[in-house]
Scaffold this active site. Sequence first.
Site, PDB file in Angstrom:
ATOM      1  N   HIS A  99       0.797  -1.228   0.000  1.00 35.41           N
ATOM      2  CA  HIS A  99       0.000   0.000   0.000  1.00 35.41           C
ATOM      3  C   HIS A  99       0.833   1.283   0.000  1.00 35.41           C
ATOM      4  CE1 HIS A  99      -4.506   1.017   0.941  1.00 35.41           C
ATOM      5  NE2 HIS A  99      -4.046   1.676  -0.099  1.00 35.41           N
ATOM      6  N   ASP A 126      -9.803  -0.434   3.801  1.00 36.47           N
ATOM      7  CA  ASP A 126      -8.604  -0.950   4.468  1.00 36.47           C
ATOM      8  C   ASP A 126      -8.932  -1.299   5.912  1.00 36.47           C
ATOM      9  OD1 ASP A 126      -5.904  -1.350   5.297  1.00 36.47           O
ATOM     10  OD2 ASP A 126      -5.195   0.364   4.129  1.00 36.47           O
ATOM     11  N   HIS A 128      -6.581  -0.761   8.043  1.00 36.06           N
ATOM     12  CA  HIS A 128      -5.656   0.161   8.723  1.00 36.06           C
ATOM     13  C   HIS A 128      -5.826   1.588   8.204  1.00 36.06           C
ATOM     14  CE1 HIS A 128      -3.823  -3.892   8.441  1.00 36.06           C
ATOM     15  NE2 HIS A 128      -3.469  -3.662   9.701  1.00 36.06           N
ATOM     16  N   ASP A 130      -3.337   3.768   8.010  1.00 42.85           N
ATOM     17  CA  ASP A 130      -2.123   4.094   7.249  1.00 42.85           C
ATOM     18  C   ASP A 130      -1.729   5.563   7.385  1.00 42.85           C
ATOM     19  OD1 ASP A 130      -1.980   1.471   6.534  1.00 42.85           O
ATOM     20  OD2 ASP A 130      -2.664   1.741   4.479  1.00 42.85           O
ATOM     21  N   HIS A 143       4.354   1.048   4.241  1.00 48.61           N
ATOM     22  CA  HIS A 143       2.958   0.770   3.844  1.00 48.61           C
ATOM     23  C   HIS A 143       1.972   1.198   4.934  1.00 48.61           C
ATOM     24  CE1 HIS A 143       2.430  -3.660   5.499  1.00 48.61           C
ATOM     25  NE2 HIS A 143       2.993  -2.880   6.388  1.00 48.61           N
ATOM     26  N   ASP A 229      -7.291  -2.058  -0.319  1.00 49.86           N
ATOM     27  CA  ASP A 229      -6.347  -2.949   0.353  1.00 49.86           C
ATOM     28  C   ASP A 229      -7.109  -4.236   0.648  1.00 49.86           C
ATOM     29  OD1 ASP A 229      -4.872  -4.363   2.334  1.00 49.86           O
ATOM     30  OD2 ASP A 229      -3.907  -2.507   2.994  1.00 49.86           O
ATOM     31  N   ASP A 231      -6.732  -6.449   2.679  1.00 55.63           N
ATOM     32  CA  ASP A 231      -6.968  -6.760   4.105  1.00 55.63           C
ATOM     33  C   ASP A 231      -8.191  -6.034   4.673  1.00 55.63           C
ATOM     34  OD1 ASP A 231      -6.222  -4.207   5.155  1.00 55.63           O
ATOM     35  OD2 ASP A 231      -4.161  -4.843   5.518  1.00 55.63           O
ATOM     36  N   GLU A 274      -1.736  -5.094  -1.487  1.00 51.56           N
ATOM     37  CA  GLU A 274      -1.501  -5.971  -0.330  1.00 51.56           C
ATOM     38  C   GLU A 274      -2.000  -7.401  -0.522  1.00 51.56           C
ATOM     39  OE1 GLU A 274       0.487  -5.224   2.089  1.00 51.56           O
ATOM     40  OE2 GLU A 274       0.549  -3.035   2.132  1.00 51.56           O
TER      41      GLU A 274
END
Length: 304
Positions: A99, A126, A128, A130, A143, A229, A231, A274
Site C-alpha cells: 500500500h 482498508d 488500517h 495508514d 505501507h 487494500d 486486508d 496488499e
Amino acid sequence: MVNKSISLIGVPTDIGAGHRGASMGPEALRVANLSARLAKRGLDVVDRGNLQGPLNPWLPPQDGYRHLPEVRAWNEAVHEAVHAELALGRLPIMLGGDHSLAIGSISAVARYCREQRKQLRVLWLDAHADFNTAEVTPSGNIHGMPVACLCGKGPKELVEVGGHVPATTPDVFRQVGIRSVDEAEKRLVRESQVSIFDMRHIDEVGMKRTMEEALAGVDENTHLHISFDVDFLDPTIAPGVGTTVRGGPNYREAQLCMEMIADTGRIGSIDIVELNPAFDKKNQTARLAVDLVESLFGKSTLIR
C-alpha cells in the site's frame, strides 16, 4: 458514466511491507483472469505489464523508515505511469504491490484532478488507517504511512512525489472498514480529521448507510479513486494478505460496498494492493478481489 477504457499497471514490489510476498500480487490477479473478466463486461482492457524498480534490500529502518530510497523510486514510477494513463483518457488500475504505492498513484490522480478542475474523493478500503509517521511507527514499514505522506506528513522524498505538497488534503479521504490503528496514530488521525467509518460504525448502521455517508457529495465533477487494500476483507474470506485483522466486512457487505460505488458512475482510478499469494489458499483471495473489482464495474446479482 464510467470510463470503458481500462489500463492495468503491475507494480510487483513489497518494498514498503513488513512481510515478503506482495510483489507476487500482480501475477496472482492476472492468474485470476482480471483482464478477461473485465473485458467480458464490455470494457476495453489493456495490460501495460509491470513497472520496474529497485529490488527489496530487506534492511532494518533508518531514521524511522525502511527502504526510503527504494520506496521513493517505485512511487515515482507509479506516479508517472498512472498520470500517463489518465492523460490518455484511460482508467488506470494499479495491481500492487504493497500500500505504500498509493503515494504514487493518488498523487498522480490528485495532479490530474487539479489539471482538469475536478473534485477528488478517495475511498480508502482498508483494515488500517495508514497514517503513521517516523515518530510514531512501531515498525518503520512505509505501507503504514501513505495517507500521512499524501497529506504532507512524512519525509521530503515521499511528500514531494508528483511535485505538489501536500499532494492531497485529509478531507478528500473516506476510510472504510478500519479496525486496526496504532495508539499514537489515533492522535494523528484525530488531529487531521480524516473521515473514518470504522467497523464499529458499519456494525451499528450497516454497510448501506455507511456507503451513503462515504459517498455523500460525489457529483458529476467528482473523480472517485478506490484504494482497495485486500486486508479490508475479513480474513476468513481473504487469507492472502500480510497483515490480517479479524472482524472485517464479509462477502455480502463487501459486494454491497462495491455495487454502491459502481452506482455512482464516477470511478476514475483504482488501486488493488496488499494481495500476498504466499499466504493465500489456491489463489482464493485474488479470485475474490477480481470478483469485487467486477462489481465496481457494474456486475450485480440482478439487472437493477
